[in-house]
Design a protein around this motif. Structure first.
Motif, short mmCIF file in Angstrom:
data_model
loop_
_atom_site.label_atom_id
_atom_site.label_comp_id
_atom_site.label_asym_id
_atom_site.label_seq_id
_atom_site.Cartn_x
_atom_site.Cartn_y
_atom_site.Cartn_z
N ASP A 1 0.87 -1.17 0.00
CA ASP A 1 0.00 0.00 0.00
C ASP A 1 0.91 1.22 0.00
N TYR A 2 0.66 2.17 -0.88
CA TYR A 2 1.56 3.31 -0.97
C TYR A 2 0.97 4.58 -0.36
N GLY A 3 0.21 4.40 0.70
CA GLY A 3 -0.22 5.58 1.43
C GLY A 3 -1.50 6.20 0.93
N TYR A 4 -2.21 5.56 0.02
CA TYR A 4 -3.45 6.14 -0.46
C TYR A 4 -4.56 5.85 0.54
N ALA A 5 -5.33 6.83 0.84
CA ALA A 5 -6.51 6.65 1.69
C ALA A 5 -7.60 7.57 1.15
N GLY A 6 -8.62 6.97 0.61
CA GLY A 6 -9.74 7.75 0.08
C GLY A 6 -10.62 8.29 1.19
N TRP A 7 -11.65 9.01 0.83
CA TRP A 7 -12.53 9.65 1.81
C TRP A 7 -13.18 8.65 2.74
N PHE A 8 -13.52 7.46 2.24
CA PHE A 8 -14.28 6.51 3.05
C PHE A 8 -13.44 5.33 3.55
N ASN A 9 -12.13 5.37 3.38
CA ASN A 9 -11.29 4.29 3.87
C ASN A 9 -11.25 4.31 5.40
N ALA A 10 -11.16 3.11 6.00
CA ALA A 10 -11.12 3.00 7.46
C ALA A 10 -9.80 3.55 8.01
N VAL A 11 -8.71 3.34 7.30
CA VAL A 11 -7.40 3.80 7.76
C VAL A 11 -7.00 5.01 6.93
N LYS A 12 -6.84 6.15 7.58
CA LYS A 12 -6.40 7.37 6.92
C LYS A 12 -4.91 7.52 7.14
N VAL A 13 -4.17 7.84 6.09
CA VAL A 13 -2.73 8.04 6.20
C VAL A 13 -2.46 9.54 6.18
N LYS A 14 -1.89 10.03 7.25
CA LYS A 14 -1.66 11.47 7.43
C LYS A 14 -0.26 11.85 6.95
N ASP A 15 -0.03 13.16 6.88
CA ASP A 15 1.26 13.68 6.40
C ASP A 15 2.45 13.13 7.19
N ASP A 16 2.34 13.12 8.52
CA ASP A 16 3.48 12.64 9.31
C ASP A 16 3.74 11.16 9.07
N GLN A 17 2.68 10.40 8.81
CA GLN A 17 2.86 8.98 8.48
C GLN A 17 3.52 8.83 7.12
N LEU A 18 3.13 9.67 6.16
CA LEU A 18 3.77 9.63 4.85
C LEU A 18 5.26 9.98 4.97
N ASP A 19 5.58 10.95 5.84
CA ASP A 19 6.98 11.30 6.08
C ASP A 19 7.75 10.12 6.66
N GLN A 20 7.15 9.42 7.62
CA GLN A 20 7.80 8.25 8.22
C GLN A 20 8.00 7.14 7.19
N MET A 21 6.97 6.91 6.37
CA MET A 21 7.08 5.89 5.32
C MET A 21 8.20 6.26 4.35
N TYR A 22 8.29 7.52 3.99
CA TYR A 22 9.32 7.99 3.08
C TYR A 22 10.71 7.70 3.66
N GLN A 23 10.92 8.01 4.94
CA GLN A 23 12.21 7.78 5.57
C GLN A 23 12.52 6.28 5.65
N LEU A 24 11.53 5.47 5.96
CA LEU A 24 11.74 4.02 5.99
C LEU A 24 12.10 3.50 4.60
N ASP A 25 11.44 4.04 3.58
CA ASP A 25 11.75 3.61 2.22
C ASP A 25 13.14 4.03 1.78
N VAL A 26 13.60 5.19 2.23
CA VAL A 26 14.98 5.61 1.92
C VAL A 26 15.96 4.64 2.56
N GLY A 27 15.72 4.25 3.81
CA GLY A 27 16.57 3.26 4.47
C GLY A 27 16.52 1.92 3.76
N ALA A 28 15.34 1.54 3.30
CA ALA A 28 15.18 0.28 2.57
C ALA A 28 15.95 0.32 1.26
N GLN A 29 15.98 1.48 0.60
CA GLN A 29 16.75 1.61 -0.64
C GLN A 29 18.22 1.31 -0.39
N GLU A 30 18.75 1.88 0.68
CA GLU A 30 20.16 1.67 1.00
C GLU A 30 20.44 0.20 1.28
#
Length: 183
Positions: A105-134
């Motif tokens: 799941d790449y952080g998409y959350a529509g209006w009616f999704n049960a789990v909403k992904v917020k900006d800070d969560q997207l930032d955390q995912m981004y940092q984890l993905d950068v570490g995963a790249q390395e």
């Protein structure tokens, strides 16, 4: 051997957000002044950057898996069948983790999704993905250094499995960031 990424590689991949920002056309730049659009578009660009980062990780793992497959073939041709079983296990682990990143799941959350992904969560995912790249780049380079003639091949395969499992931990942490469960 130095497993740290080259500066050009880090800049090329971890700077994907700024490259996406630079590639906006005139309409996208003008639309940012529409109330509410800028925040929406910002999230979409972050999600796209996240997707590209995960694809990069998956590509590195697939390259490592193909190298391992070639190594298995070389051992088989030599008649050295002793390590093929553990190599097959390592190859399956590589494929599993690659698929997790590729189809995550790449952080998409529509209006009616049960789990909403917020900006800070997207930032955390981004940092984890950068570490995963390395880590994924390190796994690929580690595989390139392996040889069918190596006397430490069994230990090298064990180390490969440890690296793949560590990368899988990044994925599990990523899932926790999205759902808040599992850790």
């Amino acid at each position: 051997m130095d497993w740290s990424p080259k500066q050009s590689e880090v800049g090329a991949v971890s700077d994907i957000g700024s490259r996406i920002q630079e590639s906006k056309n005139w309409f996208e730049r003008a639309a940012e002044y529409v109330p509410g659009y800028k925040g929406y578009k910002s999230k979409e660009l972050r999600r796209e950057a996240d997707k590209l980062q995960r694809m990069y990780v998956a590509e590195r793992l697939e390259a490592a898996r193909r190298i391992l497959e070639e190594l298995q073939l070389a051992l088989s041709r030599q008649g050295n069948l002793e390590l093929l079983g553990i190599m097959d296990t390592a190859q399956r682990k590589l494929r599993t983790v690659k698929d997790r990143y590729l189809f995550a799941d790449y952080g998409y959350a529509g209006w009616f999704n049960a789990v909403k992904v917020k900006d800070d969560q997207l930032d955390q995912m981004y940092q984890l993905d950068v570490g995963a790249q390395e880590q994924a780049r390190g796994i690929e380079e580690f595989m390139r250094a392996m040889s069918a003639e190596s006397p430490t091949l069994r230990a090298d395969i064990s180390l490969l499995e440890q690296r793949v499992e560590a990368l899988d931990e990044y994925f599990l942490e990523r899932e926790h960031v999205i759902t808040g469960v599992g850790r």
